[in-house]
Design an enzyme around this catalytic site. Sequence first.
Site, mmCIF file in Angstrom:
data_model
loop_
_atom_site.group_PDB
_atom_site.id
_atom_site.type_symbol
_atom_site.label_atom_id
_atom_site.label_comp_id
_atom_site.label_asym_id
_atom_site.label_seq_id
_atom_site.Cartn_x
_atom_site.Cartn_y
_atom_site.Cartn_z
ATOM 1 C CE LYS A 1 -7.278 8.483 -3.246
ATOM 2 N NZ LYS A 1 -7.218 8.846 -4.422
ATOM 3 C CD GLU B 1 -25.465 3.735 8.355
ATOM 4 O OE1 GLU B 1 -25.888 4.831 7.943
ATOM 5 O OE2 GLU B 1 -25.235 3.280 9.660
ATOM 6 N NE ARG C 1 -15.904 -8.807 -5.626
ATOM 7 C CZ ARG C 1 -15.890 -8.444 -6.878
ATOM 8 N NH1 ARG C 1 -14.926 -7.426 -7.009
ATOM 9 N NH2 ARG C 1 -16.966 -8.252 -7.731
ATOM 10 C CB SER D 1 -15.451 -15.063 -9.955
ATOM 11 O OG SER D 1 -16.164 -15.734 -8.894
ATOM 12 N NE ARG E 1 -23.570 -2.009 -17.311
ATOM 13 C CZ ARG E 1 -22.385 -2.287 -17.185
ATOM 14 N NH1 ARG E 1 -21.909 -2.775 -16.155
ATOM 15 N NH2 ARG E 1 -21.485 -2.696 -18.354
ATOM 16 C CG HIS F 1 -24.137 -1.725 -10.827
ATOM 17 N ND1 HIS F 1 -24.103 -3.063 -11.230
ATOM 18 C CD2 HIS F 1 -24.731 -2.181 -9.612
ATOM 19 C CE1 HIS F 1 -24.501 -4.049 -10.397
ATOM 20 N NE2 HIS F 1 -25.060 -3.289 -9.379
ATOM 21 C CD GLU G 1 -19.873 -3.934 -10.692
ATOM 22 O OE1 GLU G 1 -20.459 -4.265 -11.735
ATOM 23 O OE2 GLU G 1 -19.743 -4.544 -9.716
ATOM 24 C CB ALA H 1 -28.286 -8.143 -3.408
HETATM 25 P P1 0O2 Z 1 -20.228 -11.266 -7.981
HETATM 26 O O1 0O2 Z 1 -19.923 -12.713 -7.611
HETATM 27 O O2 0O2 Z 1 -21.135 -10.419 -7.322
HETATM 28 O O3 0O2 Z 1 -19.154 -10.701 -8.388
HETATM 29 P P2 0O2 Z 1 -23.730 -10.347 -15.899
HETATM 30 O O4 0O2 Z 1 -22.797 -11.453 -15.859
HETATM 31 O O5 0O2 Z 1 -24.306 -10.226 -17.209
HETATM 32 O O6 0O2 Z 1 -25.039 -10.399 -15.026
HETATM 33 P P3 0O2 Z 1 -22.423 -7.865 -15.848
HETATM 34 O O7 0O2 Z 1 -22.420 -7.737 -17.426
HETATM 35 O O8 0O2 Z 1 -20.926 -7.932 -15.350
HETATM 36 O O9 0O2 Z 1 -22.959 -9.148 -15.270
HETATM 37 O O10 0O2 Z 1 -23.033 -6.752 -15.053
HETATM 38 P P4 0O2 Z 1 -24.215 -6.374 -14.269
HETATM 39 O O11 0O2 Z 1 -25.571 -6.917 -14.726
HETATM 40 O O12 0O2 Z 1 -24.182 -4.934 -13.984
HETATM 41 O O13 0O2 Z 1 -23.785 -7.198 -13.002
HETATM 42 C C1 0O2 Z 1 -22.526 -6.880 -12.245
HETATM 43 C C2 0O2 Z 1 -22.798 -7.351 -10.814
HETATM 44 O O14 0O2 Z 1 -24.053 -6.939 -10.337
HETATM 45 C C3 0O2 Z 1 -22.787 -8.911 -10.457
HETATM 46 O O15 0O2 Z 1 -21.653 -9.331 -10.609
HETATM 47 C C4 0O2 Z 1 -23.400 -8.870 -9.202
HETATM 48 O O16 0O2 Z 1 -22.423 -8.339 -8.105
HETATM 49 C C5 0O2 Z 1 -24.543 -7.865 -9.327
HETATM 50 N N1 0O2 Z 1 -25.841 -8.203 -9.818
HETATM 51 C C6 0O2 Z 1 -26.186 -8.095 -11.021
HETATM 52 N N2 0O2 Z 1 -27.498 -8.634 -11.255
HETATM 53 C C7 0O2 Z 1 -27.637 -9.476 -10.044
HETATM 54 C C8 0O2 Z 1 -28.708 -10.106 -9.480
HETATM 55 O O17 0O2 Z 1 -29.818 -10.403 -10.301
HETATM 56 N N3 0O2 Z 1 -28.689 -10.632 -8.362
HETATM 57 C C9 0O2 Z 1 -27.630 -10.174 -7.429
HETATM 58 N N4 0O2 Z 1 -27.611 -10.689 -6.227
HETATM 59 N N5 0O2 Z 1 -26.848 -9.627 -7.842
HETATM 60 C C10 0O2 Z 1 -26.473 -8.957 -9.188
HETATM 61 P P5 0O2 Z 1 -21.283 -10.940 -10.809
HETATM 62 O O18 0O2 Z 1 -20.023 -11.207 -11.249
HETATM 63 O O19 0O2 Z 1 -22.528 -11.688 -11.547
HETATM 64 O O20 0O2 Z 1 -21.338 -11.415 -9.203
#
Ligand code: 0O2
Length: 288
Positions: free
Chosen positions: A44, A62, A67, A73, A129, A144, A163, A175
């Site tokens: 979409k 862009e 995924r 995980s 967020r 987010h 998300e 990131a």
């Molecule tokens: P993946 O492998 O990308 O799926 P938390 O575990 O508390 O940090 P929460 O509460 O689910 O995460 O929400 P948050 O903080 O909004 O983070 C959601 C996702 O945002 C993360 O999923 C990451 O993809 C990304 N993210 C958040 N903080 C960081 C950071 O400091 N560095 C990077 N590179 N990505 C970040 P996952 O499941 O942690 O990881």
Amino acid sequence: MKFYIKNVILKTTLPRIEMIFVLIINWNDFLLPYEQAVAEIKLKLENVTKQYEATYKHCPVEVIEGRVKSVGSILQKAEKKGISLEDIGEKVEDIAGLRIICRFVEDIEKVVQMIYDRKDFDMTVLVERDYINNTKSSGYRSYHLIVEYPVVALGGRKNLKVEIQIRTMSMNFWATIEHSLRYKYNGNIPDYVQERLKSSAEAAFQLDREMSNIRDEITEAQRISLTLQNAVNEILNNLQRLYEVAEMDKVNKMNREFIEIYQSNNIDKLLGFKERIKVLVDVYKVRY
Ligand code: 0O2
């Protein structure tokens, strides 16, 4: 949520999680609607970008990536946050995830608005967020949205949480690197590396700002060029009219003045001249 006990063998490196596998699950069945949600939303949003391209407007999107989180995980996150298996679908908010990459920081809010505007059609924003204005301590910047999205599958309609991460190319670059370092150091990135990451996050954001400035200049240059082009066309049309009604000497003089002004590249003078010649044409219109 219903879980089915099946003999599904899934590999994971986490010992505690192995116990959970005894309880679970036909993961394929569980994850299938999430895959559907990711595929549908991606399609979409890609169609929206095609519509932008067709109208030659700047498209805020862009690249779109999507995924479904791996089983390992999902369980890791559930364990870290103390989420029970029954609550995984409700409380692990990023089982289905999309990432929208933008060129410019200003594009992010346009994409956010674009998603809000879909409220009456398919997705509803549940959580917002803003890690751009509230940068994470790691240096992470991104926007987010957790949305609720209905999928219709064989079992009927299901509302899923998805998300959507929205960020610029440079935020994404940072990131991605930081994520792989996290993986490399098993979550414990040494202080000196963390410090460097923080300063490179600032540098990446500075790059975004610079790009936004250049973007403004480009837009301004385009605006000036268009104004110039329209003014020249109007002047040439009016000179042509004057040749039909005014004294030849007078029009020739104006023609020379126009060439001089045009060559001076002074847009204000050109716009002034455009107004003068317009008035003159009006005067002759009244006379004849
Ligand atoms: P993946 O492998 O990308 O799926 P938390 O575990 O508390 O940090 P929460 O509460 O689910 O995460 O929400 P948050 O903080 O909004 O983070 C959601 C996702 O945002 C993360 O999923 C990451 O993809 C990304 N993210 C958040 N903080 C960081 C950071 O400091 N560095 C990077 N590179 N990505 C970040 P996952 O499941 O942690 O990881």
